[in-house]
Design an enzyme around this catalytic site. Structure first.
Site: not given
Ligand code: ADP
Length: 502
Positions: A198, A273, A307, A404
């Site tokens: 997906k 992750e 990331c 973040e």
């Protein structure tokens, strides 16, 4: 070049990418191209100007269910289930070759869909993808168990068998769409699993092009399926599905928690992750020129939508001004523009939402007392561009240092000689632990600090350290499990212990 007009931009696509982008996009299920059952579609938006340039099916739980059933059939019986490891490896190698052969086209599609500079897509995303497919093809024939000496000395011959985990749901983000898919697809196929992928709703196109290449390579029907659609519908249905044996997710920590909860339906295996807030520490003895270029790429590569982005820069006072002078001039020299322009070094962010989020974070840092050294907000008259931004005089209690941002925003925290021991504690003061880097010429200190930093990947005199053979993953809330290397094969296999009474 004007970025106002989609036609100007689309003129930069080669003929193969143009033909792909303009076709009617479908889901890939059981080796067939099909529409979503409900017939709904999602708009695909060009981040360089905000215009819709394609549509893909909006798959939902009914489509996910069809794909899972196909993946189950292909896993349990037929050509894939019976295929030798060597034949599997050859198919995977062929897929790597096809990605390499179509690399320019894939890079252009990614640059258009995500906004990233086309050369980064070509030499980063796409090159890494075929390298990883070729690397994982080699593991197909090397997945072994062990013979075990029993402690009891009982008259048994005991050994382990390593077998594929089964049907895998793989949910990937928009920042490196093709590459994140390949990180998951390559080891799963090497291990003999079957897949329902997906992709992110913002960037679904390269996953669909990958499915065409899977078909061209000759994988049996049902081994690899792609369902495009929204996270809350298609993604959630995949994570919850009780006939999926493993879910692999890359994305935000917030959605990672939802995946974990959804996986509870049948306690499927989970690898995650997730987010990061990676520190970079520059000591007084660092090679300044080398540090500046590694730090600039650490934060600005992919517009900071990485990331592992080095977002917190801990700078020794003695070199702070010199490093910042270098970084500011580097940031100002970066050429901004649409990703498809060969000259572009900084493209737009992926979406209007992401642009707003990053601009809000910059404003919050300034409101909390940071000093703006360069950048500071949006750029251009259309599209989702944000300037490379450096915030000086930040500290660990600020939101910009703890949360973040996922944009081109560097937060600078200066430290004195007296605070040097404390700086590693500050660098570790984060809920995340994905990556970290150290800049120093003292090799003893480099290794000493590398051992203390709580992060899955550490760079010494460099920031982004990544290779198909190197395990990659996070400490703390940056995730569970390691992708790439042999460790990725472990994620996609189960161990069975066998005892034979002699
Ligand atoms: P980002 O914050 O970087 O956009 P997300 O974590 O929201 O990343 O999305 C990463 C992937 O997770 C995308 O493919 C998205 O569609 C999917 N996703 C989002 N929400 C959910 C959910 N509730 N369940 C499953 N997948 C989801």
């Amino acid at each position: 070049m004007s970025v106002e007009n989609t036609n100007d931009l689309l003129a930069l696509l080669g003929p193969a990418a143009t033909a792909f982008v303009n076709k009617e996009h479908k889901l890939f299920i059981d080796g067939e191209w099909v529409s979503a059952v409900k017939g709904e579609t999602l708009d695909v938006i060009n981040p360089a100007n905000g215009e819709v340039f394609a549509r893909v099916p909006a798959g939902e739980s009914i489509d996910i269910d069809r794909a899972v059933k196909a993946a189950r059939r292909a896993f349990e019986q037929g050509a894939w289930a019976e295929m030798s490891p060597s034949a599997r490896g050859k198919l995977l190698w062929r897929l790597g070759d096809l990605v390499e052969k179509n690399a320019d086209e894939l890079a252009q599609i990614e640059a258009l869909d995500n906004g990233k500079p086309v050369n980064d897509a070509r030499w980063g995303d796409v090159a890494f993808s075929h390298e990883l497919l070729h690397y994982m093809a080699g593991w197909s024939t090397k997945i072994n168990g062990e013979t075990i000496s029993l402690v009891s000395g009982a008259p048994f011959h005991a050994y382990t068998l390593r077998t594929p985990v089964g049907v895998c749901g793989q949910i990937v983000p928009w920042n490196f769409s093709l590459m994140m898919a390949v990180w998951k697809v390559a080891p799963a196929l090497a291990a003999g699993c079957t897949i329902v992928l997906k992709p992110a709703e913002q960037t679904p196109l390269t996953a669909l092009r990958l499915a065409e290449l899977v078909e061209e390579a000759g994988f049996p029907a049902g081994v690899f399926n792609v369902v495009t659609g929204n996270g809350e519908t298609a993604g959630a249905a995949l994570a919850e599905h009780t006939d999926v044996d493993k879910i692999a997710f890359t994305g935000s920590t917030e959605v990672g928690r939802k995946i974990l909860a959804a996986a509870g339906t049948n306690l499927k295996k989970v690898s995650l992750e997730l987010g990061g807030k990676s520190p970079m520490i520059v000591y007084a003895d660092a090679d300044i020129d080398k540090a500046v270029s590694a730090i600039a790429s650490g934060i600005f590569y992919n517009m900071g939508q990485t990331c592992t982005a080095g977002t917190r820069l801990y700078l020794h006072n003695d070199v702070a001004d010199k490093v910042l002078e270098g970084l500011v001039s580097h940031a100002r020299a970066l050429k901004m523009g649409p990703g498809l322009d060969q000259e572009t070094q900084i493209g737009p962010l992926v979406s209007a939402e992401q642009k707003q989020r990053v601009c809000d974070y910059i404003a919050s840092g300034l409101a909390e007392g940071a000093t703006l050294l360069t950048g500071g907000g949006s750029w251009g008259t259309s599209g989702y561009f944000v300037e490379p931004t450096i915030l000086d005089n930040t500290h660990n209690d600020m939101r910009v240092v703890q949360e973040e941002i996922f944009g081109p925003v560097l937060c600078v925290i200066r430290f004195s000689e007296a605070e040097e021991e404390n700086v590693v504690i500050q660098a570790n003061n984060s809920i995340y632990g994905l990556a970290a880097s150290i800049f120093t010429q003292d090799i003893s200190r480099a290794h000493r600090v590398a051992k203390r930093l709580k992060a899955g990947t550490i760079g010494i005199n460099t920031h982004h350290v990544i290779d198909p053979a190197l395990p990659f993953g996070g400490f703390k809330q940056s995730g569970w499990g390691r992708e790439m290397g042999w460790e990725a094969i472990e994620l996609y296999t189960e161990l069975r212990s066998v005892g034979v009474a002699l």
